[in-house]
Design a protein around this motif. Sequence first.
Motif, PDB file in Angstrom:
ATOM      1  N   ALA A 351     -12.862   1.024 -13.135  1.00 41.73           N
ATOM      2  CA  ALA A 351     -13.965   1.541 -12.870  1.00 41.73           C
ATOM      3  C   ALA A 351     -15.068   0.534 -12.462  1.00 41.73           C
ATOM      4  O   ALA A 351     -15.820   0.413 -11.576  1.00 41.73           O
ATOM      5  CB  ALA A 351     -14.660   2.455 -13.911  1.00 41.73           C
ATOM      6  N   GLN A 352     -15.059  -0.722 -13.201  1.00 41.00           N
ATOM      7  CA  GLN A 352     -15.949  -1.859 -12.779  1.00 41.00           C
ATOM      8  C   GLN A 352     -15.404  -2.409 -11.498  1.00 41.00           C
ATOM      9  O   GLN A 352     -16.397  -2.914 -10.780  1.00 41.00           O
ATOM     10  CB  GLN A 352     -15.756  -2.914 -13.840  1.00 41.00           C
ATOM     11  N   TYR A 353     -13.866  -2.347 -11.181  1.00 41.03           N
ATOM     12  CA  TYR A 353     -13.683  -2.795  -9.917  1.00 41.03           C
ATOM     13  C   TYR A 353     -14.312  -2.071  -8.937  1.00 41.03           C
ATOM     14  O   TYR A 353     -14.528  -2.396  -7.876  1.00 41.03           O
ATOM     15  CB  TYR A 353     -12.248  -2.799 -10.007  1.00 41.03           C
ATOM     16  N   PHE A 361     -13.213   2.061  -4.083  1.00 43.36           N
ATOM     17  CA  PHE A 361     -13.660   3.259  -4.601  1.00 43.36           C
ATOM     18  C   PHE A 361     -13.385   4.425  -3.389  1.00 43.36           C
ATOM     19  O   PHE A 361     -13.262   5.540  -3.628  1.00 43.36           O
ATOM     20  CB  PHE A 361     -15.184   3.234  -4.793  1.00 43.36           C
ATOM     21  N   ALA A 362     -13.632   3.820  -2.039  1.00 45.41           N
ATOM     22  CA  ALA A 362     -13.547   4.964  -1.076  1.00 45.41           C
ATOM     23  C   ALA A 362     -11.959   5.447  -0.860  1.00 45.41           C
ATOM     24  O   ALA A 362     -11.969   6.436  -1.081  1.00 45.41           O
ATOM     25  CB  ALA A 362     -13.874   4.305   0.173  1.00 45.41           C
ATOM     26  N   VAL A 363     -11.071   4.376  -1.277  1.00 49.82           N
ATOM     27  CA  VAL A 363      -9.607   5.005  -1.467  1.00 49.82           C
ATOM     28  C   VAL A 363      -9.554   5.815  -2.594  1.00 49.82           C
ATOM     29  O   VAL A 363      -8.729   7.043  -2.564  1.00 49.82           O
ATOM     30  CB  VAL A 363      -8.828   4.009  -1.749  1.00 49.82           C
ATOM     31  N   SER A 368      -9.039  11.668  -4.370  1.00 46.99           N
ATOM     32  CA  SER A 368      -9.478  12.769  -5.169  1.00 46.99           C
ATOM     33  C   SER A 368      -9.258  14.089  -4.772  1.00 46.99           C
ATOM     34  O   SER A 368      -8.923  15.093  -5.562  1.00 46.99           O
ATOM     35  CB  SER A 368     -11.045  12.683  -5.301  1.00 46.99           C
ATOM     36  N   THR A 369      -9.332  14.349  -3.478  1.00 46.07           N
ATOM     37  CA  THR A 369      -8.929  15.559  -2.878  1.00 46.07           C
ATOM     38  C   THR A 369      -7.796  15.591  -2.489  1.00 46.07           C
ATOM     39  O   THR A 369      -7.158  16.723  -1.672  1.00 46.07           O
ATOM     40  CB  THR A 369     -10.035  15.773  -1.977  1.00 46.07           C
ATOM     41  N   ASP A 375     -15.139  13.237  -1.054  1.00 40.17           N
ATOM     42  CA  ASP A 375     -16.396  13.847  -1.687  1.00 40.17           C
ATOM     43  C   ASP A 375     -17.629  12.993  -1.666  1.00 40.17           C
ATOM     44  O   ASP A 375     -18.723  13.368  -1.408  1.00 40.17           O
ATOM     45  CB  ASP A 375     -16.238  14.062  -3.167  1.00 40.17           C
ATOM     46  N   ALA A 376     -17.469  11.618  -1.424  1.00 37.84           N
ATOM     47  CA  ALA A 376     -18.566  10.851  -1.228  1.00 37.84           C
ATOM     48  C   ALA A 376     -19.589  10.775  -2.286  1.00 37.84           C
ATOM     49  O   ALA A 376     -20.933  10.764  -2.057  1.00 37.84           O
ATOM     50  CB  ALA A 376     -19.117  10.992   0.083  1.00 37.84           C
ATOM     51  N   VAL A 377     -18.896  10.865  -3.528  1.00 36.80           N
ATOM     52  CA  VAL A 377     -19.876  10.834  -4.710  1.00 36.80           C
ATOM     53  C   VAL A 377     -20.069   9.370  -4.854  1.00 36.80           C
ATOM     54  O   VAL A 377     -19.102   8.905  -5.607  1.00 36.80           O
ATOM     55  CB  VAL A 377     -19.589  11.546  -5.975  1.00 36.80           C
TER      56      VAL A 377
END
Length: 421
Positions: A351-353, A361-363, A368-369, A375-377
């Motif tokens: 998560a820190q990474y 995070f985009a990956v 996630s879906t 979702d772009a949260v």
Amino acid sequence: MDPQLYRSKEIQDMIEEEDDHHGRPVTQEKITHSGLFGRYGCDTNLELFNSTLQAMASINPTPNFIIYTGDSVGHSMPMDQWIQSHTIFAKMVQSLLPNIPFIPSIGNNDVFPDYNVTCSDSKLQFLSQVWSPWIPQDQVSSFLQMGAMAVTPIDGLTVITINTILYSVNQDRDPLTDTDPCGQFAWLEDQLDIAQSINNSVYIIGHIYPGLDPFYQLEQWYEPYILTFYQTLSNYNSIIKAGFFGHIHRDQIRAPAYDQPATNPQPPSTVNPYMPIFVGSAISPVYDNNPSFKVFSADDYLNIQTFDTYYTDIYFSNLLNHTNWTLEYNFNNVYDVQSTIIDGQVLNELAQYFNLNRFGFAVYDYFSTSSYDADAVSNICLVGNPTQSTYLECLDAFDDVDLLMTKLRMARRMPKSSINR
């Protein structure tokens, strides 16, 4: 699961009109037809469910056991179809995945009406009958009382399945007076005591995980229950190897500290301070996701080492008239995890990474879906913060426009809402 191969117009209309507790329809596009394997915005049909079970049997024919995190019934079904769907689900699992220990947990759609379950009620009696092949005889009484059970599918492991619906914010109860619904927290501690006394490792499974949903960042359990859950587990963090949950139709991770600030203001313990939680996506594509399932690997001590996620694209499955179950990603490879085990510390560091590497995070957000649409949260505070108070404190620690916009969106919301998955 929808027991019909193609969704009837009546059910489509009902789903389009029903509010999902977010103040919006379950699906916002007009459903005019359904493909062979269903479509985005609809629940699982028989063809898709059959394909999923066959893919599981083909990809890993001899798993030690299968963990199922609930919701075997589609949304908004009348009672006759609710009963039919439960029956079909159980028969298909036993037929296509025979002789494999199958460990289920109760989802909000597994009771009727949705979220409506109390201690020792008729819904638990019904589920105990439909799920009887999967409930050990010595666990029937606890299942009938609260919908929970503890099983030992392999030597050295206790899998504790809890009824998380009892803690949902959709339950009409006061958590300040009803501090332990159905006595499940006391039962959970007893099971952890037993596992510890015989040197067993523990997996905990349920449907709704104790934390915030990724859509509106609101608590899914009443906060006192979240705190009690982690406080109960904090005395057993040396034997708890993982938690497995579902509900949100998203493939995500969580790594909350066992010692929450509200119950223990001291810094987290330096030994196994974080609980590793794996949130599975779903077979149902009703919330704009592709169907997926995971295959986990563990070491001799039952620590999770890695997992593979498999998915099929609904659009192309319908276009080609067959599903194409494919390896979507291997967790260690896609996130370059060098550790020999995936524990809470590894997930917390990941998560820190994500905070430092927005491409990473985009990956994660895309997967996630199950490779449908991100979702772009744009924040990572959800991973380690199961309550709104700690989540907001996390946001305060970042100087980021995206996180500021998240806080502004939260400020406009009602104090209490819920998610109906």
